[in-house]
Design a protein around this motif. Sequence first.
Motif: not given
Length: 292
Positions: A65-69, A123-126
């Motif tokens: 999933s893509l989560v924001p930073k 956005e970064h992968k989790k």
Amino acid sequence: MNKMQIAIASGKGGTGKTTVSVNLYYFLSKEFDNQVQLIDCDVEEPNDLLFFPEAQKTDNKSVYSLVPKIDTNKCTFCKKCADWCEFNAITIVKNLKFSEVNTDLCHSCGVCSVACNFNAITEHKKPLGIISKSEIKFGMGIVEGRLEIGSAMQTSLIKKVKKNASNTSQITLFDAPPGTSCPVVETVADANYVILVTEPTPFGVNDLKITVELLFDLNIPFGVIVNKAGLGNDEIYRFLEEKNIELLGKIPFSKSYAGNYSKGELLKNIPAEMQEFYMEIVKSLKTKITSK
């Protein structure tokens, strides 16, 4: 015959939903020239493959999933991203110049990135889980989702699992998680028909009523299979009659059959009476499938 999607669900765990899913995959595959696929959407505890020791995995991939930073060097702490977030996953404290994303609450909707006017959010992968595909000696095989340990994003993984279903199968069976929460809603959302598996116990009746209300709200046609028939009382049958709900079949309680389940041998030496009960259910479903 048009493509048919059938979800197998239950209001509570332990009613026999997996038992019914595995058996329907077996018997429907025989009836429909192996054009049947089973999708295990119970991503927190996928069990369907346990009953197919001969299964050969053909694909096994990690999904994310893509989560924001938030880059605090670019962030103005305006709180627009936090205001737009429907899941309260973002905390902004302007006076302290503090910003944080709770990735456990984030649903990867991407709205915060749209909200930000200062390019402070990337956005970064989790890791979300693993999706595998397996071939069986009959049918079109099994697709399984397995959620990353500690993740609460069952619904996100179920969406990805369903996208891996074959486009060529005549019948797709979705084995749903137990209960009536968001993962169940996501599983049954695209179904043409839902099979509810219940048991004739007070807990079974209570949770069936909740699930029935859900399906009435979703306007999805459904029928009920009563597993472990012969136990408990007749309250569940009175409820089905009162609400004019179709009883697809009754599967009697069998201690020896339960023993086969515990050993992962549901499809090994199926008792004649069990074959008869499932064939009756398949016959009832066949009318719905061929008339779609």
